[in-house]
Design a protein around this motif. Structure first.
Motif, short mmCIF file in Angstrom:
data_model
loop_
_atom_site.label_atom_id
_atom_site.label_comp_id
_atom_site.label_asym_id
_atom_site.label_seq_id
_atom_site.Cartn_x
_atom_site.Cartn_y
_atom_site.Cartn_z
N VAL A 71 0.84 -1.31 0.12
CA VAL A 71 0.14 -0.04 0.22
C VAL A 71 1.31 1.28 0.00
CG1 VAL A 71 -2.69 -1.34 1.03
CG2 VAL A 71 -0.40 0.42 2.39
N LYS A 72 2.31 0.93 0.28
CA LYS A 72 2.58 2.27 0.50
C LYS A 72 3.25 2.78 -0.58
CE LYS A 72 7.21 0.39 -0.02
NZ LYS A 72 8.78 0.37 0.70
N GLY A 73 3.22 2.38 -1.70
CA GLY A 73 3.47 3.25 -3.24
C GLY A 73 1.72 3.88 -3.62
N ALA A 74 0.96 4.23 -2.84
CA ALA A 74 -0.30 4.68 -3.41
C ALA A 74 -0.16 6.13 -2.03
CB ALA A 74 -2.01 3.54 -2.79
N VAL A 75 0.26 6.50 -0.94
CA VAL A 75 0.43 7.23 -0.55
C VAL A 75 0.94 8.44 -0.44
CG1 VAL A 75 0.45 7.85 2.59
CG2 VAL A 75 -0.51 5.80 2.05
N SER A 121 1.83 25.28 3.97
CA SER A 121 1.03 23.31 4.93
C SER A 121 1.51 22.54 4.20
CB SER A 121 -0.25 23.79 5.40
OG SER A 121 -0.80 23.82 4.00
N GLN A 122 1.24 20.76 4.62
CA GLN A 122 1.50 20.08 4.79
C GLN A 122 0.87 19.35 5.46
OE1 GLN A 122 6.14 19.64 4.64
NE2 GLN A 122 6.09 18.99 2.52
N GLY A 123 0.02 17.86 4.46
CA GLY A 123 -0.99 17.29 4.37
C GLY A 123 -0.27 15.65 3.98
N SER A 124 -1.40 14.48 4.32
CA SER A 124 -1.23 13.61 3.70
C SER A 124 -2.31 13.10 2.83
CB SER A 124 -1.10 12.46 4.69
OG SER A 124 0.02 12.48 5.03
N GLY A 125 -2.61 12.34 2.05
CA GLY A 125 -3.34 11.53 0.78
C GLY A 125 -3.12 10.10 0.27
N PHE A 126 -3.53 9.64 -0.29
CA PHE A 126 -4.36 8.45 -1.00
C PHE A 126 -4.27 8.46 -1.85
CE2 PHE A 126 -7.23 8.54 1.85
CZ PHE A 126 -8.48 7.51 1.43
N LEU A 180 -1.35 4.89 -11.99
CA LEU A 180 -0.77 4.61 -10.66
C LEU A 180 -0.90 4.04 -9.72
CD1 LEU A 180 -1.56 8.96 -10.14
CD2 LEU A 180 1.21 8.00 -10.55
N PRO A 181 -0.14 3.48 -8.70
CA PRO A 181 -0.99 2.66 -7.70
C PRO A 181 -2.14 3.49 -7.15
CG PRO A 181 1.67 3.89 -6.95
CD PRO A 181 0.75 4.09 -8.37
N PHE A 182 -2.98 2.21 -6.36
CA PHE A 182 -3.98 2.90 -5.71
C PHE A 182 -4.48 1.67 -4.97
CE2 PHE A 182 -5.95 0.56 -9.13
CZ PHE A 182 -6.34 -0.25 -8.86
N VAL A 183 -4.96 2.01 -4.06
CA VAL A 183 -5.70 1.28 -2.66
C VAL A 183 -7.16 2.03 -2.95
CG1 VAL A 183 -3.52 1.64 -0.88
CG2 VAL A 183 -5.53 3.50 -1.59
N ASN A 237 -0.07 12.23 14.67
CA ASN A 237 0.78 12.75 14.62
C ASN A 237 0.22 14.38 13.67
OD1 ASN A 237 2.16 11.94 17.31
ND2 ASN A 237 2.91 10.91 16.06
N ARG A 238 0.85 15.13 13.65
CA ARG A 238 0.64 16.47 12.60
C ARG A 238 0.95 16.21 11.46
NH1 ARG A 238 -0.67 21.20 15.26
NH2 ARG A 238 -1.16 21.65 17.40
N GLY A 239 0.59 16.79 10.50
CA GLY A 239 1.44 16.21 9.60
C GLY A 239 0.86 14.95 8.70
N ASN A 240 -0.54 13.99 9.72
CA ASN A 240 -0.76 12.73 9.61
C ASN A 240 -2.05 13.12 8.75
OD1 ASN A 240 0.43 11.29 11.79
ND2 ASN A 240 0.51 9.93 9.72
N SER A 241 -3.02 14.76 8.77
CA SER A 241 -3.96 14.56 8.63
C SER A 241 -4.12 13.99 6.58
CB SER A 241 -4.60 16.11 8.22
OG SER A 241 -5.09 16.52 9.59
N GLY A 242 -5.04 13.67 6.89
CA GLY A 242 -5.41 13.58 5.12
C GLY A 242 -4.90 11.41 5.01
N GLY A 243 -4.29 11.44 5.93
CA GLY A 243 -3.44 9.83 5.11
C GLY A 243 -4.97 8.63 6.01
N PRO A 244 -4.27 7.47 4.70
CA PRO A 244 -4.99 6.03 5.28
C PRO A 244 -5.53 5.68 6.91
CG PRO A 244 -3.76 5.68 3.35
CD PRO A 244 -3.73 7.07 3.77
N ALA A 245 -6.24 4.73 6.83
CA ALA A 245 -5.94 4.01 8.16
C ALA A 245 -5.88 2.60 7.61
CB ALA A 245 -6.49 4.12 9.30
N PHE A 246 -5.41 1.58 7.72
CA PHE A 246 -5.40 0.77 7.02
C PHE A 246 -6.33 -0.54 7.89
CE2 PHE A 246 -2.62 2.53 4.03
CZ PHE A 246 -3.18 2.20 3.04
N ASP A 247 -6.49 -1.63 7.04
CA ASP A 247 -7.49 -3.22 8.45
C ASP A 247 -6.32 -3.28 7.41
OD1 ASP A 247 -7.36 -4.17 5.46
OD2 ASP A 247 -9.28 -4.07 5.67
N ALA A 248 -6.29 -4.74 8.42
CA ALA A 248 -4.90 -5.97 8.43
C ALA A 248 -4.52 -6.90 6.94
CB ALA A 248 -5.35 -6.75 9.36
#
Length: 505
Positions: A71-75, A121-126, A180-183, A237-248
């Motif tokens: 999954v890391k390539g899509a983040v 500013s910076q954030g995350s996404g997927f 592009l890689p995606f999730v 933490n700060r900067g994780n905004s918009g990032g994904p939470a994955f299941d196992a």
């Protein structure tokens, strides 16, 4: 002790210089991957034959490395440039006469004219599709003039904002770079106790992963009218905004949005928008650029145990209509203040937030059946949903304000003085105007304020102190512990159940 608040923090954080009060903070700096290990706790097993206890390690994945590799390539990391207007006077405190030769200079450049300054500013996404659609938080990109997306391989691409939704704090941006890689979104809702892996760019660090579990579901943190957050203990933490939470399995179960923290860093309490909410919002943003929500046009409030007892309800569930909006679908269908909505299309409603989410998700122009209780009897109404106007919500404000006048008559047992609204200029002419209130009295403790207007008591309109006293006596005779008041203030209407003292004897 300060109470937690929601804090938007989409700028790059500076190093901490002092301890901060506990808060719930939106993590709109840079999303990253902070890798952490998870350990199984020993599980005790009791045997009937003996009092001894043996332990065995709990089962769990030995490593998340395979999932992360997939999954890391899509983040991605998202960098935003924008401009904000700066108000205020840098020369504040300078005292001079208008005759002073420098007066015009200070007046012109002293802050009365807003000055724009650039922010970063910076954030995350997927990435959710091979053609480059990227999910992130609204608060990451809401002030953006330029948006750049940095891929896992280090390349930086310009991005276009496709649409944003402030009410759920979601946004969709687009990059163009071939395939592009995606999730993918999870098709199943996670259970409390399930593994969760958070991926993003905390504090500007790139490519970090943390692991934990789903701690709770359905959290309301006061961020908006449709709060339904997953609580996770995977450190974010700060900067994780918009990032994904994955299941196992590597499917997206949530979009990381906020943290509760005394210092700005993780203390093991993070919040994510669940995938079942996010994927519908994102689909609408992709299709139309906006989210169109259903609307019935009412202000609603919770049914507290006191209100339920005052209305003769069996349980304190449902959504109490405090005020229907004139000409809105609810009023056209015959719903009135004091009705309690208990079901939509046969599905039970437990809280006002349940109703708001259910109606909003249906979208405009849908026909729905509402079940409601009026005067102890269950009724139903069929109506066609309207479209939620901008910046309107189905809610009742918590704070009421109002001016006051003197000269009212005291109402025994409630700790208020009232006068006919018709005798008070600007009070609207109907009901009883609260001219004074005992801050330690029963009414004040339930939120009444000087300047409020009591329009109903015990389900009956009131125009005099005698009407209010009669309603209080009626509640006592029926053995009720409270009298239900309908109160208007500058911010709208609401119902308040005020305790009444039972007669001696």
């Amino acid at each position: 002790m300060q109470h937690p608040v929601i804090e938007r923090s989409s700028r790059m954080p500076a190093p901490a210089r002092r301890r901060r009060a506990p808060r719930v903070a939106l993590m709109g700096a840079v999303a990253a991957l902070a890798f952490g290990a998870a350990f199984g706790a020993p599980v005790g097993q009791a045997f009937a034959e003996a009092s001894s206890v043996t332990t065995a390690p709990a089962t769990g994945p030995a490593s998340f490395a395979d999932v992360v590799d997939r999954v890391k390539g899509a983040v991605v990391a998202i960098k935003v440039k924008g401009y904000e207007e700066q108000h205020g006077n840098p020369f504040e405190g300078q005292e001079m006469s208008p005759d002073d030769p420098m007066y015009r200079f200070f007046k012109r450049f002293g802050g009365e004219t807003p000055q724009k300054h650039m922010t970063q500013s910076q954030g995350s996404g997927f990435i959710i599709s091979a053609d480059g659609y990227v999910v992130t938080n609204n608060h990451v990109v809401e002030h953006a003039n330029e948006v750049e997306v940095t891929l896992e391989d280090g390349r930086t691409l310009p991005a276009k904002v496709i649409g944003t939704d402030k009410r759920t704090d979601l946004a969709l941006v687009k990059v163009n770079d071939g395939k592009l890689p995606f999730v993918e979104w999870s098709s199943a809702q996670p259970r409390v106790g399930d593994w969760v892996i958070a991926v993003g760019n905390p504090f500007g660090l790139g490519g970090s992963v943390t692991a934990g579990i789903v701690s709770a579901r359905g959290r309301d943190i006061g961020a908006g009218p449709y709060d339904d957050f997953l609580q996770i203990d995977a450190p974010v933490n700060r900067g994780n905004s918009g990032g994904p939470a994955f299941d196992a399995h590597g499917n997206v179960v949530g979009v990381n949005t906020a943290i509760y923290s005394p210092s700005g860093g993780s203390v093991g309490i993070g919040f994510a928008i669940p995938s079942e909410v996010a994927k519908d919002v994102i689909a609408s943003l992709k299709d139309k650029g906006v989210v169109a929500r259903g609307w019935i046009g009412v202000k609603i409030q919770p049914v507290t145990p006191e209100i339920a007892e005052s209305l003769g309800l069996k349980a304190n569930k449902g959504a109490l209509i405090a005020q229907p909006q004139k000409g809105a679908p609810a009023e056209s269908a015959g719903l009135k203040a004091g009705d309690v909505i208990t079901a939509v299309n046969g599905e039970k409603i437990d809280t006002p937030r349940d109703l708001a989410r259910r109606i909003a998700a249906m979208g405009p122009n849908k026909t729905v059946d509402l079940t409601y209780v009026r005067n102890g009897s269950e009724k139903s109404a069929k109506l066609t949903l309207g479209k939620l106007p901008e910046e309107k919500e189905a809610r009742v404000d918590d704070e009421d304000t109002g001016g006051g006048v003197g000269g009212g008559a005291q109402v025994a047992g409630l700790g208020i003085e009232v006068a006919p609204a018709s005798e008070v200029r600007g009070a609207g002419g109907q009901g009883l105007y609260v001219t004074d209130i005992d801050p330690d009295g029963a009414a004040a403790q339930k939120g009444l304020r000087r300047g409020d207007v009591i329009v109903e008591a015990g389900g009956q309109t009131v125009t005099s102190r005698a009407d209010l006293a009669s309603a209080i006596d009626g509640a006592r005779k029926e053995g009720r512990r409270s009298v239900l008041l309908r109160v208007k203030s500058a911010d709208g209407s609401k119902f308040v159940a005020v305790p009444v003292k039972q007669s001696a004897g």
